[in-house]
Design an enzyme around this catalytic site. Structure first.
Site, PDB file in Angstrom:
ATOM      1  N   GLU A  39      -0.020   4.919  -5.323  1.00  0.00           N
ATOM      2  CA  GLU A  39       0.193   3.644  -4.687  1.00  0.00           C
ATOM      3  C   GLU A  39       1.313   3.056  -5.570  1.00  0.00           C
ATOM      4  OE1 GLU A  39      -3.494   1.661  -5.748  1.00  0.00           O
ATOM      5  OE2 GLU A  39      -4.438   2.588  -4.040  1.00  0.00           O
ATOM      6  N   HIS A  91      -1.962   4.783  -9.662  1.00  0.00           N
ATOM      7  CA  HIS A  91      -1.099   3.474  -9.165  1.00  0.00           C
ATOM      8  C   HIS A  91      -0.180   3.208 -10.388  1.00  0.00           C
ATOM      9  CE1 HIS A  91      -0.904  -0.821  -7.307  1.00  0.00           C
ATOM     10  NE2 HIS A  91       0.465  -0.405  -7.847  1.00  0.00           N
ATOM     11  N   HIS A  94      -9.918  -1.975  -2.823  1.00  0.00           N
ATOM     12  CA  HIS A  94      -9.759  -3.223  -3.804  1.00  0.00           C
ATOM     13  C   HIS A  94     -11.034  -4.069  -3.794  1.00  0.00           C
ATOM     14  CE1 HIS A  94      -7.936  -5.806  -6.554  1.00  0.00           C
ATOM     15  NE2 HIS A  94      -7.021  -5.000  -6.386  1.00  0.00           N
TER      16      HIS A  94
HETATM   17  N1  PXP Z   1      -5.616  -0.029  -3.440  1.00  0.00           N
HETATM   18  C1  PXP Z   1      -4.745  -0.671  -4.117  1.00  0.00           C
HETATM   19  C2  PXP Z   1      -3.316  -0.790  -3.462  1.00  0.00           C
HETATM   20  C3  PXP Z   1      -4.773  -1.057  -5.491  1.00  0.00           C
HETATM   21  O1  PXP Z   1      -3.799  -1.606  -6.245  1.00  0.00           O
HETATM   22  C4  PXP Z   1      -5.944  -0.917  -6.322  1.00  0.00           C
HETATM   23  C5  PXP Z   1      -6.158  -1.225  -7.528  1.00  0.00           C
HETATM   24  O2  PXP Z   1      -5.458  -0.498  -8.278  1.00  0.00           O
HETATM   25  C6  PXP Z   1      -7.172  -0.175  -5.352  1.00  0.00           C
HETATM   26  C7  PXP Z   1      -6.911   0.073  -4.342  1.00  0.00           C
HETATM   27  C8  PXP Z   1      -8.375  -0.187  -6.002  1.00  0.00           C
HETATM   28  O3  PXP Z   1      -9.205  -1.314  -6.385  1.00  0.00           O
HETATM   29  P1  PXP Z   1     -10.337  -1.277  -7.214  1.00  0.00           P
HETATM   30  O4  PXP Z   1     -10.040  -0.595  -8.619  1.00  0.00           O
HETATM   31  O5  PXP Z   1     -10.654  -2.643  -7.518  1.00  0.00           O
HETATM   32  O6  PXP Z   1     -11.225  -0.210  -6.754  1.00  0.00           O
END
Ligand code: PXP
Length: 238
Positions: free
Chosen positions: A71, A44, A191
């Protein structure tokens, strides 16, 4: 089919950037995650490059043997990168440039025209599309109308409420998963998923196709090692 585990390697880049050198090596970490059993790699890249840089994306992309998921907010820079890198999946998030992490899903009604054009463009490149979404039936129905292939559930609220009442925490996701499936959308999630809350989520949402996990997984790897940790997460998805 168990849901796929895509390892988000942002935090490896955060650690590297803290010292300015190339330790830990983000490219090697991506390749090792795959060797250790990850079904995909997620990055990301944010506009301030505080973790994954644009250059990282170009370096990592040709080496990925599983699935590469990028992402980000679909600005001009993001779209140029997607066109050049051609990942397996582009997950669009509505983040402003300054946010610490993604904390809300798309408003697929007010952004209908914007998303319709961008999703059509990305799909014309042969790239699967996914929209970061909250558990709101109208937003999900409209995600299908604007042309997304999948949605990625924002699982922050689930993770937040899990310890107090996991049945209540999962309920909106179970209902929303039904709406997504009825509208022909595949389901991803991400997330704050963790060793504590992942198994219950995957068990309750059998339609789940993919999870992307970064923060908790990389933190767990400090204690258990990267290979063990990836195997622990994969077991929870079986
Ligand atoms: N999905 C998205 C859209 C995110 O922005 C993130 C964090 O970069 C994640 C998933 C992954 O989240 P986590 O780091 O809390 O596992």
């Amino acid at each position: 089919m168990p849901a796929k585990l895509s390892v988000n390697i942002n935090k490896i880049a955060t650690l590297r950037n803290a010292r300015g050198g190339n330790t830990p090596n983000v490219l090697k970490a991506a390749n090792d995650c795959e060797m250790f059993g990850a079904d995909g790699i997620t990055v990301h890249p944010r506009p301030d490059e505080r973790h994954i840089t644009l250059q990282d994306v170009y370096d990592i992309a040709p080496t990925i043997k599983t699935e590469f998921n990028i992402e980000g907010y679909p600005n001009e820079r993001f779209l140029k990168m997607i066109e050049e890198v051609k990942p397996d999946q582009a997950t669009l998030v509505p983040d402003g440039p300054d946010v610490l992490t993604s904390e809300n899903g798309w408003d697929t009604l007010s952004k209908k025209d914007f998303l319709t054009d961008i999703l059509a463009h990305i799909k014309s490149l042969g790239i699967r599309t996914s929209l970061f979404i909250e558990t709101d039936a109208q937003m999900i129905e409209n995600a299908a109308k604007v042309g997304a292939d999948r949605i990625e559930f924002y699982t922050g609220p689930y993770a937040h409420h899990y310890a107090a009442n996991k049945e209540a925490a999962i309920k909106p996701y179970v209902e929303s998963a039904k709406v997504a499936t009825e509208n022909g959308l595949g389901i991803n999630a991400g997330h704050d998923l963790s060793l504590e809350n992942l198994k219950f989520f995957a068990h309750k949402i059998p339609e789940l196709m993919e999870v992307s996990i970064g923060h908790a997984l990389i933190s767990d790897a400090i204690y258990f090692g990267l290979e063990n940790t990836i195997n622990m997460y994969k077991k929870l998805l079986q």
